[in-house]
Scaffold this active site. Sequence first.
Site, PDB file in Angstrom:
ATOM      1  N   THR A 268       9.306  -9.545   0.475  1.00 57.38           N
ATOM      2  CA  THR A 268       9.578  -8.491   1.439  1.00 57.38           C
ATOM      3  C   THR A 268       9.795  -9.078   2.826  1.00 57.38           C
ATOM      4  O   THR A 268       9.332 -10.178   3.106  1.00 57.38           O
ATOM      5  CB  THR A 268       8.356  -7.530   1.468  1.00 57.38           C
ATOM      6  OG1 THR A 268       8.131  -7.060   0.153  1.00 57.38           O
ATOM      7  CG2 THR A 268       8.572  -6.373   2.398  1.00 57.38           C
TER       8      THR A 268
ATOM      9  N   GLY B  96       3.615  -7.749  -1.541  1.00 55.75           N
ATOM     10  CA  GLY B  96       3.084  -7.114  -2.741  1.00 55.75           C
ATOM     11  C   GLY B  96       1.728  -6.471  -2.528  1.00 55.75           C
ATOM     12  O   GLY B  96       1.491  -5.742  -1.563  1.00 55.75           O
TER      13      GLY B  96
END
Length: 581
Positions: A389, A472
């Site tokens: 991310t 995550g």
Amino acid sequence: MRPVATLLALALAVTAGVVAPVGSAAAADRITGRGFATRSEVLAPHAMAATSHPLATQVALDTMKAGGSAVDAAIAANAALGLMEPTGNGIGGDLFAIVWDPKTKQLHGYNGSGRSPRALTLREFRRRGLDRVPQRGPLPVTVPGTVDAWFALHERFGRRTMAENLAPAIAYARDGHPVHETIAYYWALSVPRLSEWPGFREQFTIDGRAPRKGELWRNPNLADTLETIARDGRAAFYEGELARRIDAYFRANGGFLRYEDLAAHHGEWVEPVSTNYRGVDVWELPPNGQGIAALQMLEILEGYDFSHIAFGSAEHVHLFTEAKKLAFADRARWYADPAFHDTARDGDHAALVARLISPEYAAERRALIDPERAARAVDAGPGLQQGDTIYLTVADADGMMVSLIQSNYRGMGSGMTAPGTGFIFQNRGEQFVLREGHPNSFAPGKRPFHTIIPAFLSRDGQPWVSFGVMGGGMQPQGHVQIVMNLVDFGMNLQEAGDAPRIHHDGSTEPEGQLSEMQDGGVLNLETGFAYETVRALMRRGHVVQFADGPYGGYQAIARDPETGVYTGASESRKDGQAAGY
């Protein structure tokens, strides 16, 4: 081998705030009496940007200097990151954002997550003999929500045209940019895993290998795609020729994503939810994301007096870890797409969320924590009785602050890369449960459980900190640690991110019975925690180890309510930069 800068950052990541007591993570600086950070906080009077890539930070600043709002700058930086850091994000993924609007003095949330293909069914997974959604390939692909989110945010808060916002990314895609160190490392890890999927090798490697640190990377296909979006708008991606090309690609390669799925997509504005932690309002977005796990943890931890508990002590780490186990048990049981919530069975979804983050429920869960022993297994509460991310944050001269997170999910995504498009589709559908009756069970047209979460802090109704910690299941754990570092341990914005982190792994996951915690999981402690702490935790029954890399990536901007001065901080474990003017 990890990048040298990353290893150095891990070695330097020590505690901060006050003179470190015995049993804390590290000794204080002998001159100042405080712990130290890898760099100073960044201060600026007008605007600030903090992203995981220095060039993207500069794109954001240039956008605001040219008259753009913080939202314009966030979109421009996000588009640049999709090119520069494809290991973490891109327009094949989803996006969530929280925006502080200084005009209305309110926070606005946007859920830009996409839905599963309508042609794919639970029966199809069973026909293939699968009990989990695969990590890669066509089956975990869901509709990308990022482009829709850009245009929704821009329509409400943008000042420059979308063509102007996308121009820097287009230019870098055509002219090239040097690949940064940590990104090159993760890119090299992904290439062997994804090269089998059609279109990836041709568009994301150099003769079958990842680009090396310092090597110029160009992506003319992505430049073409962004130019089409800039010229023809949102519809170009979801209803135009790009959508038809995507449809044809998945039909030809065993996928289920169709033109109709793209045309039907819509994100939504949502109300952020909050809890108050020792006078600070902590804001997250409601499910289908995992943000409320951070709020649940903080509600549990507020019941302990951390003014008498040292940072890095065994008591600190133990209580944090046990609160995480309890929150993640609820996360696995209750967090899912509210549009598919079974009201008859589980009650009203909004009421369920309110209960999960309530002080009363936290007190019930806190009572389950043994202060001297690690729990091996925990159950979810009763409700109502019924890897990868990027995070960025931007603040402008008007006081608008944007907390934005965007991702392709695991390891650059699914590997599926349609010819001529220059982006990889996310594998977010891996988070679905292939079991009927679970709130997160796979269904056509449904949003999966989501890990990416932006965060925001306010005090007395005024904006304070826009921040996030990517990575995550580390994300809610990271959010809680940043809040505690700022509020409980008196660290400044950079110190709060540089302090060594705790990462607990092995909690029950949204896949349910296939991944229930029965052994207490594993506690990863980053370099910097004292041996006395490690031994004391082992005596409590924790399995302690060192893991290289799961500790997330942090960016933050704080605003001084008196002067309006911005403070910026950037993750020492990544390639990023905080800068302002």
